[in-house]
Design a protein around this motif. Structure first.
Motif, PDB file in Angstrom:
ATOM      1  N   MET A   1      -2.908 -15.939  -7.504  1.00  0.00           N
ATOM      2  CA  MET A   1      -3.322 -14.666  -6.916  1.00  0.00           C
ATOM      3  C   MET A   1      -2.262 -13.607  -7.224  1.00  0.00           C
ATOM      4  N   ARG A   2      -2.704 -12.393  -7.541  1.00  0.00           N
ATOM      5  CA  ARG A   2      -1.782 -11.280  -7.748  1.00  0.00           C
ATOM      6  C   ARG A   2      -1.749 -10.447  -6.465  1.00  0.00           C
ATOM      7  N   ILE A   3      -0.584 -10.444  -5.809  1.00  0.00           N
ATOM      8  CA  ILE A   3      -0.428  -9.827  -4.485  1.00  0.00           C
ATOM      9  C   ILE A   3       0.577  -8.688  -4.592  1.00  0.00           C
ATOM     10  N   LEU A   4       0.149  -7.508  -4.206  1.00  0.00           N
ATOM     11  CA  LEU A   4       1.044  -6.356  -4.152  1.00  0.00           C
ATOM     12  C   LEU A   4       1.309  -6.028  -2.686  1.00  0.00           C
ATOM     13  N   VAL A   5       2.579  -6.037  -2.298  1.00  0.00           N
ATOM     14  CA  VAL A   5       2.965  -5.736  -0.921  1.00  0.00           C
ATOM     15  C   VAL A   5       3.507  -4.313  -0.861  1.00  0.00           C
ATOM     16  N   VAL A   6       2.907  -3.503  -0.004  1.00  0.00           N
ATOM     17  CA  VAL A   6       3.401  -2.149   0.246  1.00  0.00           C
ATOM     18  C   VAL A   6       3.981  -2.156   1.653  1.00  0.00           C
ATOM     19  N   SER A   7       5.316  -2.023   1.738  1.00  0.00           N
ATOM     20  CA  SER A   7       5.989  -2.178   3.028  1.00  0.00           C
ATOM     21  C   SER A   7       6.618  -0.871   3.466  1.00  0.00           C
ATOM     22  N   GLU A   8       6.286  -0.456   4.674  1.00  0.00           N
ATOM     23  CA  GLU A   8       6.839   0.777   5.235  1.00  0.00           C
ATOM     24  C   GLU A   8       8.348   0.675   5.411  1.00  0.00           C
ATOM     25  N   THR A  31       4.885 -20.780  -4.344  1.00  0.00           N
ATOM     26  CA  THR A  31       3.566 -21.349  -4.663  1.00  0.00           C
ATOM     27  C   THR A  31       2.999 -20.799  -5.964  1.00  0.00           C
ATOM     28  N   GLY A  32       3.783 -19.975  -6.693  1.00  0.00           N
ATOM     29  CA  GLY A  32       3.387 -19.550  -8.026  1.00  0.00           C
ATOM     30  C   GLY A  32       2.539 -18.309  -8.108  1.00  0.00           C
ATOM     31  N   ASP A  33       2.385 -17.568  -7.011  1.00  0.00           N
ATOM     32  CA  ASP A  33       1.598 -16.338  -7.052  1.00  0.00           C
ATOM     33  C   ASP A  33       2.399 -15.230  -7.749  1.00  0.00           C
ATOM     34  N   ASP A  34       1.697 -14.280  -8.336  1.00  0.00           N
ATOM     35  CA  ASP A  34       2.333 -13.126  -8.967  1.00  0.00           C
ATOM     36  C   ASP A  34       2.508 -12.035  -7.922  1.00  0.00           C
ATOM     37  N   LEU A  35       3.740 -11.549  -7.778  1.00  0.00           N
ATOM     38  CA  LEU A  35       4.075 -10.674  -6.658  1.00  0.00           C
ATOM     39  C   LEU A  35       4.702  -9.373  -7.131  1.00  0.00           C
ATOM     40  N   GLY A  36       4.444  -8.321  -6.381  1.00  0.00           N
ATOM     41  CA  GLY A  36       5.104  -7.048  -6.576  1.00  0.00           C
ATOM     42  C   GLY A  36       5.279  -6.376  -5.234  1.00  0.00           C
ATOM     43  N   VAL A  37       6.276  -5.502  -5.118  1.00  0.00           N
ATOM     44  CA  VAL A  37       6.557  -4.801  -3.874  1.00  0.00           C
ATOM     45  C   VAL A  37       6.688  -3.314  -4.167  1.00  0.00           C
ATOM     46  N   ILE A  38       6.101  -2.504  -3.311  1.00  0.00           N
ATOM     47  CA  ILE A  38       6.350  -1.066  -3.288  1.00  0.00           C
ATOM     48  C   ILE A  38       6.991  -0.746  -1.951  1.00  0.00           C
ATOM     49  N   ALA A  39       8.156  -0.104  -1.982  1.00  0.00           N
ATOM     50  CA  ALA A  39       8.906   0.156  -0.753  1.00  0.00           C
ATOM     51  C   ALA A  39       9.697   1.450  -0.890  1.00  0.00           C
ATOM     52  N   PRO A  40      10.119   2.036   0.235  1.00  0.00           N
ATOM     53  CA  PRO A  40      10.906   3.271   0.179  1.00  0.00           C
ATOM     54  C   PRO A  40      12.235   3.072  -0.545  1.00  0.00           C
ATOM     55  N   ALA A  76       8.163   8.215   3.184  1.00  0.00           N
ATOM     56  CA  ALA A  76       7.828   8.285   1.758  1.00  0.00           C
ATOM     57  C   ALA A  76       7.354   9.684   1.405  1.00  0.00           C
ATOM     58  N   THR A  77       7.785  10.159   0.240  1.00  0.00           N
ATOM     59  CA  THR A  77       7.406  11.505  -0.195  1.00  0.00           C
ATOM     60  C   THR A  77       6.516  11.456  -1.432  1.00  0.00           C
ATOM     61  N   THR A  78       5.915  10.314  -1.688  1.00  0.00           N
ATOM     62  CA  THR A  78       5.044  10.170  -2.852  1.00  0.00           C
ATOM     63  C   THR A  78       3.599  10.470  -2.479  1.00  0.00           C
ATOM     64  N   SER A  79       2.729  10.563  -3.473  1.00  0.00           N
ATOM     65  CA  SER A  79       1.321  10.879  -3.243  1.00  0.00           C
ATOM     66  C   SER A  79       0.447   9.645  -3.478  1.00  0.00           C
ATOM     67  N   ALA A  80      -0.783   9.739  -2.987  1.00  0.00           N
ATOM     68  CA  ALA A  80      -1.744   8.655  -3.233  1.00  0.00           C
ATOM     69  C   ALA A  80      -2.016   8.513  -4.727  1.00  0.00           C
ATOM     70  N   SER A  81      -2.017   9.617  -5.464  1.00  0.00           N
ATOM     71  CA  SER A  81      -2.271   9.555  -6.907  1.00  0.00           C
ATOM     72  C   SER A  81      -1.168   8.789  -7.627  1.00  0.00           C
ATOM     73  N   ALA A  82       0.099   9.030  -7.216  1.00  0.00           N
ATOM     74  CA  ALA A  82       1.206   8.302  -7.823  1.00  0.00           C
ATOM     75  C   ALA A  82       1.122   6.808  -7.490  1.00  0.00           C
ATOM     76  N   LEU A  83       0.744   6.488  -6.261  1.00  0.00           N
ATOM     77  CA  LEU A  83       0.592   5.083  -5.873  1.00  0.00           C
ATOM     78  C   LEU A  83      -0.568   4.437  -6.628  1.00  0.00           C
ATOM     79  N   ARG A  84      -1.615   5.202  -6.878  1.00  0.00           N
ATOM     80  CA  ARG A  84      -2.747   4.677  -7.654  1.00  0.00           C
ATOM     81  C   ARG A  84      -2.277   4.218  -9.042  1.00  0.00           C
ATOM     82  N   ARG A  85      -1.372   4.976  -9.666  1.00  0.00           N
ATOM     83  CA  ARG A  85      -0.861   4.583 -10.976  1.00  0.00           C
ATOM     84  C   ARG A  85      -0.082   3.271 -10.880  1.00  0.00           C
ATOM     85  N   ARG A  86       0.698   3.111  -9.809  1.00  0.00           N
ATOM     86  CA  ARG A  86       1.442   1.854  -9.623  1.00  0.00           C
ATOM     87  C   ARG A  86       0.475   0.681  -9.424  1.00  0.00           C
TER      88      ARG A  86
END
Length: 381
Positions: A1-8, A31-40, A76-86
């Motif tokens: 599973m590819r899991i992206l965690v967005v943590s405040e 467990t071998g899942d593909d992981l990414g994190v978006i954080a401040p 966070a000072t980013t936009s939804a559009s920038a997060l969409r690209r990530r």
């Protein structure tokens, strides 16, 4: 599973949100899942997270600024559009929104636009905290923000029955229960140290511990009712903006500062009783850690502790605001050694199976539920 965690909230700031995210990531890395994190972004923050299995999890840092008057909180000072690209770059199967507010809210919008299912885990009672910080007029607006964020999510998760009821009462939909785990391999009565205990209390004294942030919402000042009890010594573990005020208010208490790992576990195991006076706990993580350390616990009859503490078995719950009742409950355990030890054994037993691998696999089930549910909704459109 590819899991992206967005943590405040994330490293280097350690709190309950960061701690639970780290545990989940560590498990899914193993467990071998593909992981990414978006954080401040924080000063000195790293862009890679090492895990216990040797894998590195990439951390995408988002521009942020400290909240005025509360530097531990980043906005966070980013936009939804920038997060969409990530999101498009990572191509996740599911997005985990950890205690979403500003960053998580924008990520929820971006995920909707990208067509990716989301699981939003509620953890921090921000609306309740506004009153503790002298801004009760923001409580309604904060619930409105949380409602907007969570109702964009495919699945919402509450850490306790009380939190779930609270979320539903404020119009948040699709709420399930997902409790937090405790590391019973770290927190254990076996780490009790008589030499460490002797540094904080005389042999005839009972040692009462508190672990957590020293901040208004934790109500540590309420422990003055314990501080003044004869034959009792307070051990305060943690740091925060109220440290200096609390030192003046509780001059006989020992302030051990911020502790982690085995050092923290040894401090807990070396105490006789654990008290958390805060009324805004959605989880009560330090209560679980104290119980795993073999301590009976006392907490207000509100929020997460109601799920954790079995009165007259593993500890006591007291009526919020009734400090005389808190003192009486503490006296009941502190000066009855046989009862206190029996409560401590029962407390340890009650959390023994609440380990992080089990809790993380329950979370995986909610990820799969969100993916399936999102697919059904997509087929109807």
């Amino acid at each position: 599973m590819r899991i992206l965690v967005v943590s405040e909230s994330f490293l280097p700031h350690l709190n309950g949100v960061t701690g639970s995210v780290l545990r989940v990531l560590d498990h899914f890395a193993a467990t071998g899942d593909d992981l990414g994190v978006i954080a401040p972004r924080w000063p000195g923050a790293t862009t890679s997270l090492p895990t216990s299995c040797g894998r590195q999890v990439p951390v995408r840092r988002i521009a942020s600024a400290p909240m005025p008057g509360c530097g531990d909180v980043r906005i966070a000072t980013t936009s939804a559009s920038a997060l969409r690209r990530r999101i498009d770059e990572f191509r996740p199967d599911v997005i985990h929104l950890a205690s979403p507010m500003i960053l998580g809210g924008r990520a929820a919008v971006a995920a909707q636009r990208a067509g990716v299912p989301t699981v939003a885990a509620y953890q921090t009672d921000v609306p309740g905290s506004t009153a503790r910080y002298g801004m009760p007029f923001l409580q309604s607006a904060t619930w409105q923000l949380l409602r907007d964020v969570h109702n964009r999510a495919t699945v919402n998760l509450a850490p306790s029955h009380a939190s779930r009821d609270q979320m539903l009462s404020h119009g948040i939909e699709r709420v399930d229960l997902w409790r937090r785990g405790v590391d019973t391999s770290l927190f254990s009565p076996a780490l009790r140290s008589e030499s460490l205990r002797a540094a904080y209390a005389r042999p005839e004294e009972k040692l009462v511990a508190y672990v957590g942030r020293l901040a208004p919402e934790k109500q540590v000042a309420d422990l003055r009712i314990i501080h003044d009890m004869p034959g009792v010594r307070l051990l305060i573990v943690g740091d925060g903006p109220e440290k200096d005020r609390l030192r003046r208010l509780l001059p006989r208490a020992h302030f051990a500062g911020f502790r982690t790992g085995t050092d923290l576990a040894a401090h807990l195991a070396s105490a006789d009783l654990f008290i958390h006076p805060g009324e805004l706990e959605t989880v009560g993580q330090t209560l679980q850690e104290a119980m795993a350390s073999g301590l009976p616990v006392i907490a207000p009859r509100r929020g997460g502790p109601v799920d954790l503490v079995a009165p007259s078995r593993t500890g006591w719950l007291f009526t919020p605001g009734m400090l005389d009742e808190l003192r009486d409950r503490a006296r009941d355990l502190l000066f009855d050694d046989a009862k206190r030890r029996a409560f401590g054994r029962a407390a340890e037993e009650s959390v023994r199976r609440r380990i992080w691998p089990v809790v993380a696999e329950q979370l995986r089930g909610y990820y799969l539920q969100a993916i399936e549910q999102h697919g059904r909704i997509g087929a109807l459109r």
